[in-house]
Design a protein around this motif. Sequence first.
Motif, PDB file in Angstrom:
ATOM      1  N   LEU A 211       1.077  -1.028   0.043  1.00 46.47           N
ATOM      2  CA  LEU A 211       0.070   0.255   0.030  1.00 46.47           C
ATOM      3  C   LEU A 211       0.916   1.003   0.186  1.00 46.47           C
ATOM      4  N   LYS A 212       2.321   1.359   0.732  1.00 51.36           N
ATOM      5  CA  LYS A 212       3.024   2.284   0.571  1.00 51.36           C
ATOM      6  C   LYS A 212       3.615   2.735  -0.951  1.00 51.36           C
ATOM      7  N   ARG A 213       3.851   1.395  -1.562  1.00 55.37           N
ATOM      8  CA  ARG A 213       4.865   1.826  -3.224  1.00 55.37           C
ATOM      9  C   ARG A 213       3.159   2.342  -3.646  1.00 55.37           C
ATOM     10  N   ILE A 214       1.925   1.805  -3.534  1.00 57.08           N
ATOM     11  CA  ILE A 214       0.869   2.606  -4.544  1.00 57.08           C
ATOM     12  C   ILE A 214       0.444   3.893  -4.329  1.00 57.08           C
ATOM     13  N   VAL A 215       1.011   4.139  -2.848  1.00 54.77           N
ATOM     14  CA  VAL A 215       0.971   5.959  -2.292  1.00 54.77           C
ATOM     15  C   VAL A 215       2.178   6.343  -3.199  1.00 54.77           C
ATOM     16  N   ILE A 216       2.721   6.092  -3.148  1.00 55.26           N
ATOM     17  CA  ILE A 216       3.882   6.948  -3.794  1.00 55.26           C
ATOM     18  C   ILE A 216       4.007   6.830  -5.158  1.00 55.26           C
ATOM     19  N   ILE A 217       3.146   5.688  -5.873  1.00 56.04           N
ATOM     20  CA  ILE A 217       3.483   5.728  -7.107  1.00 56.04           C
ATOM     21  C   ILE A 217       2.617   6.417  -7.358  1.00 56.04           C
ATOM     22  N   LEU A 218       1.061   6.853  -6.812  1.00 54.02           N
ATOM     23  CA  LEU A 218       0.291   7.594  -7.624  1.00 54.02           C
ATOM     24  C   LEU A 218       0.867   9.266  -7.318  1.00 54.02           C
ATOM     25  N   ALA A 219       1.827   9.295  -6.204  1.00 49.90           N
ATOM     26  CA  ALA A 219       1.902  10.883  -5.953  1.00 49.90           C
ATOM     27  C   ALA A 219       2.716  11.498  -6.972  1.00 49.90           C
ATOM     28  N   VAL A 220       3.998   9.992  -7.513  1.00 47.93           N
ATOM     29  CA  VAL A 220       4.852  10.395  -8.350  1.00 47.93           C
ATOM     30  C   VAL A 220       3.937  10.570 -10.149  1.00 47.93           C
ATOM     31  N   GLY A 221       2.578  10.060  -9.973  1.00 47.11           N
ATOM     32  CA  GLY A 221       1.939   9.925 -11.290  1.00 47.11           C
ATOM     33  C   GLY A 221       1.132  11.458 -11.065  1.00 47.11           C
ATOM     34  N   LEU A 222       0.270  11.467  -9.860  1.00 46.72           N
ATOM     35  CA  LEU A 222      -0.636  12.682 -10.347  1.00 46.72           C
ATOM     36  C   LEU A 222       0.527  14.192 -10.460  1.00 46.72           C
ATOM     37  N   PHE A 223       1.757  14.132 -10.294  1.00 49.05           N
ATOM     38  CA  PHE A 223       2.776  14.720 -10.502  1.00 49.05           C
ATOM     39  C   PHE A 223       3.037  15.251 -12.047  1.00 49.05           C
ATOM     40  N   PHE A 224       2.918  14.655 -12.359  1.00 44.99           N
ATOM     41  CA  PHE A 224       3.113  14.847 -13.608  1.00 44.99           C
ATOM     42  C   PHE A 224       1.876  14.849 -14.688  1.00 44.99           C
ATOM     43  N   VAL A 225       0.626  14.234 -14.647  1.00 45.58           N
ATOM     44  CA  VAL A 225      -0.658  14.283 -15.014  1.00 45.58           C
ATOM     45  C   VAL A 225      -1.256  15.729 -14.650  1.00 45.58           C
ATOM     46  N   LEU A 226      -1.352  15.942 -13.452  1.00 46.78           N
ATOM     47  CA  LEU A 226      -2.083  16.849 -12.799  1.00 46.78           C
ATOM     48  C   LEU A 226      -1.741  18.557 -14.283  1.00 46.78           C
ATOM     49  N   PRO A 227      -0.810  18.135 -14.484  1.00 48.99           N
ATOM     50  CA  PRO A 227      -0.698  20.137 -15.663  1.00 48.99           C
ATOM     51  C   PRO A 227      -1.420  20.013 -16.055  1.00 48.99           C
ATOM     52  N   SER A 228      -2.161  18.332 -17.451  1.00 50.88           N
ATOM     53  CA  SER A 228      -2.206  18.378 -18.016  1.00 50.88           C
ATOM     54  C   SER A 228      -4.053  18.942 -18.500  1.00 50.88           C
ATOM     55  N   ALA A 229      -4.333  19.352 -19.890  1.00 47.90           N
ATOM     56  CA  ALA A 229      -5.905  20.318 -19.257  1.00 47.90           C
ATOM     57  C   ALA A 229      -6.908  19.157 -19.893  1.00 47.90           C
ATOM     58  N   ALA A 230      -7.962  19.268 -19.597  1.00 48.53           N
ATOM     59  CA  ALA A 230      -8.986  18.778 -19.905  1.00 48.53           C
ATOM     60  C   ALA A 230     -10.207  18.451 -21.193  1.00 48.53           C
ATOM     61  N   TRP A 231     -10.620  17.641 -21.554  1.00 48.78           N
ATOM     62  CA  TRP A 231     -11.344  18.241 -22.573  1.00 48.78           C
ATOM     63  C   TRP A 231     -12.363  18.265 -22.307  1.00 48.78           C
ATOM     64  N   GLY A 232     -12.541  19.760 -22.919  1.00 52.02           N
ATOM     65  CA  GLY A 232     -14.172  20.553 -22.303  1.00 52.02           C
ATOM     66  C   GLY A 232     -14.679  20.477 -20.939  1.00 52.02           C
ATOM     67  N   ASP A 233     -15.855  21.526 -20.720  1.00 56.03           N
ATOM     68  CA  ASP A 233     -16.801  21.825 -19.338  1.00 56.03           C
ATOM     69  C   ASP A 233     -17.173  20.212 -19.536  1.00 56.03           C
ATOM     70  N   ASP A 234     -16.792  19.607 -18.705  1.00 61.45           N
ATOM     71  CA  ASP A 234     -17.627  18.138 -18.683  1.00 61.45           C
ATOM     72  C   ASP A 234     -17.673  17.687 -17.125  1.00 61.45           C
ATOM     73  N   ALA A 235     -18.970  17.058 -16.756  1.00 57.61           N
ATOM     74  CA  ALA A 235     -19.919  17.042 -15.707  1.00 57.61           C
ATOM     75  C   ALA A 235     -19.258  16.491 -14.783  1.00 57.61           C
ATOM     76  N   GLN A 236     -19.162  16.975 -13.670  1.00 57.54           N
ATOM     77  CA  GLN A 236     -18.623  16.571 -12.715  1.00 57.54           C
ATOM     78  C   GLN A 236     -17.905  14.822 -12.034  1.00 57.54           C
TER      79      GLN A 236
END
Length: 192
Positions: free
Chosen positions: A8-33
């Motif tokens: 579980l600790k490994r998963i959290v680290i992988i998610l944190a590193v992955g989100l660091f790279f993914v979050l700056p990208s733009a989403a397609w359109g104004d989608d529902a939440q």
Amino acid sequence: MKLLEQKLKRIVIILAVGLFFVLPSAAWGDDAQNYVTAGFGFYFYTGDISNETELDEAVIVEFSYGRYFHPNFVLEAGVGYIHDDHSGDELQGYPFTLTAIGVYPIEKVRLLGGGGVGVYPMNRDATVNDVRIHGEDTVLGGHLLMGFHWYLRPSGFIGLEGKYRFIEKAKFEDEKFALDGFTMLLKLGFRF
């Protein structure tokens, strides 16, 4: 239990590193939440249950609710049903999962990657030496997810999702079995 904590600790680290790279990208359109999905697929064991029983692969049905907290981050809660029945050996389970998902949009396709945790109430019925046995156990587990959603309409999508589930050993009567394995699901979803 310590091995599960390490995973579980490994998963959290992988998610944190992955989100660091993914979050700056733009989403397609104004989608529902919000979205809901229904999925159907198969569960292929990698643990010892397929070696020590007649069980080899299960059917899995899953329903989930997801909420976008950012165009590139979703939390998804799911409930499912697992069933495997071969030669009088039957396994049933009802997984309850929570998954953090990073989303990378490419036009009408969203690539998904993430991980999460789950609670797995399981029961097994088997015939051993002409004696019918029944066992129940609730186990904890984690999972890693990869997949995609393809938007056919702004509010409707189909998807394919693969998960590797690593689950602590379930104890049925005096036997313990590892329920680790891969699931592949075809999903239909609706955003609102």
